[in-house]
Design an enzyme around this catalytic site. Structure first.
Site, PDB file in Angstrom:
ATOM      1  N   GLY A   1      41.601  37.452  29.644  1.00  0.00           N
ATOM      2  CA  GLY A   1      42.095  36.258  30.309  1.00  0.00           C
ATOM      3  C   GLY A   1      41.056  35.159  30.191  1.00  0.00           C
TER       4      GLY A   1
ATOM      5  N   GLN B   1      36.790  27.434  32.401  1.00  0.00           N
ATOM      6  CA  GLN B   1      35.769  28.200  31.684  1.00  0.00           C
ATOM      7  C   GLN B   1      35.405  27.561  30.340  1.00  0.00           C
ATOM      8  OE1 GLN B   1      37.935  32.159  32.330  1.00  0.00           O
ATOM      9  NE2 GLN B   1      35.778  32.751  32.360  1.00  0.00           N
TER      10      GLN B   1
ATOM     11  N   CYS C   1      33.731  39.095  33.854  1.00  0.00           N
ATOM     12  CA  CYS C   1      34.153  37.700  33.693  1.00  0.00           C
ATOM     13  C   CYS C   1      33.375  37.091  32.541  1.00  0.00           C
ATOM     14  CB  CYS C   1      33.871  36.930  34.980  1.00  0.00           C
ATOM     15  SG  CYS C   1      34.317  35.178  34.878  1.00  0.00           S
ATOM     16  N   LEU C   2      34.053  36.371  31.683  1.00  0.00           N
ATOM     17  CA  LEU C   2      33.390  35.764  30.521  1.00  0.00           C
ATOM     18  C   LEU C   2      32.389  34.692  30.941  1.00  0.00           C
ATOM     19  CD1 LEU C   2      36.431  35.488  28.074  1.00  0.00           C
ATOM     20  CD2 LEU C   2      34.587  37.179  28.035  1.00  0.00           C
TER      21      LEU C   2
ATOM     22  N   HIS D   1      42.345  37.230  39.099  1.00  0.00           N
ATOM     23  CA  HIS D   1      41.056  36.743  38.607  1.00  0.00           C
ATOM     24  C   HIS D   1      41.199  35.332  38.021  1.00  0.00           C
ATOM     25  CE1 HIS D   1      37.066  37.578  36.497  1.00  0.00           C
ATOM     26  NE2 HIS D   1      37.487  36.468  35.923  1.00  0.00           N
ATOM     27  N   GLU D   2      42.205  35.161  37.150  1.00  0.00           N
ATOM     28  CA  GLU D   2      42.373  33.862  36.474  1.00  0.00           C
ATOM     29  C   GLU D   2      42.834  32.787  37.449  1.00  0.00           C
ATOM     30  OE1 GLU D   2      41.007  33.633  33.710  1.00  0.00           O
ATOM     31  OE2 GLU D   2      40.851  35.790  33.390  1.00  0.00           O
TER      32      GLU D   2
ATOM     33  N   HIS E   1      40.011  31.311  39.293  1.00  0.00           N
ATOM     34  CA  HIS E   1      39.236  30.329  38.525  1.00  0.00           C
ATOM     35  C   HIS E   1      39.748  28.906  38.761  1.00  0.00           C
ATOM     36  CE1 HIS E   1      36.256  32.347  36.070  1.00  0.00           C
ATOM     37  NE2 HIS E   1      37.115  33.242  35.624  1.00  0.00           N
TER      38      HIS E   1
END
Ligand code: ZN
Length: 188
Positions: A46, A51, A99-100, A141-142, A145
């Site tokens: 995701g 991000q 997480c990226l 999670h997304e 963000h």
């Protein structure tokens, strides 16, 4: 299409609520195409627009379940209904999340088992997806963000401490840091 640099925790764009999309134009299509390419290159399951430094309420996801069934799509201006999260400590093996924007780290986090995502697509057409398990986790999670919340902000105290330590150790938590999927080696 292009792979975009991914912002690392500490960049204000990651910690600020994003704005709703109002223009469903070519710029949005290009952004989303680039986000898919960036997510695949990372690789990740995701990626949210903040991000890649864009403060808009957009995320992409791409995930394959144990049976090889792929869920892949884009959510613009999403809303998310979540079931009551289970109580008790998160399981290290089954509930560890990454997480990226906190690359290479993973910590256990309790998430709701069921979500209902409502959003619009690139043409502004509404849709709804009911998700359970890991896909429900990805959506939570997304979606976070887009409200300027990282999963590290939600960890239980002991894991939060470990995450804060890792962020300091890596020199993150300050503005201006990013990494480039396919270029930067994250195996530290
Ligand atoms: Zn993330």
């Amino acid at each position: 299409m292009a792979v975009l640099p991914i912002r690392i925790t500490g960049n204000p764009v990651l910690h600020t609520p994003a704005a709703s999309v109002t223009e469903f134009d070519d710029a949005l299509r290009t952004l989303v195409a680039d986000m898919f390419e960036t997510m695949d290159e990372a690789p990740g399951v995701g990626l949210a627009a903040p991000q890649v430094g864009v403060p808009l309420r957009v995320f992409v996801y791409g995930w394959e379940d144990d049976d090889g069934v792929e869920s892949r799509g884009v959510a613009v201006n999403p809303e998310l209904w979540i079931s009551p999260p289970p109580v008790g400590p998160a399981d290290e093996d089954d509930e560890s999340e990454g997480c990226l924007s906190i690359p290479g780290e993973r910590y256990p986090l309790r998430r709701a088992e069921l979500t209902i995502l409502t959003a619009v697509d690139l043409d502004g057409v509404p849709f709804e997806i009911r998700a359970e398990g890991w896909l429900a986790r990805i959506f939570q999670h997304e979606f976070d963000h887009l409200d300027g919340i990282l999963y590290a902000d939600r960890l239980e105290a002991s894991h939060a401490k470990a995450a804060a330590k890792a962020i300091r150790r890596n020199g993150w938590g300050v503005d201006g840091l990013e990494w480039m999927p396919g270029v930067d080696d994250l195996d530290d």
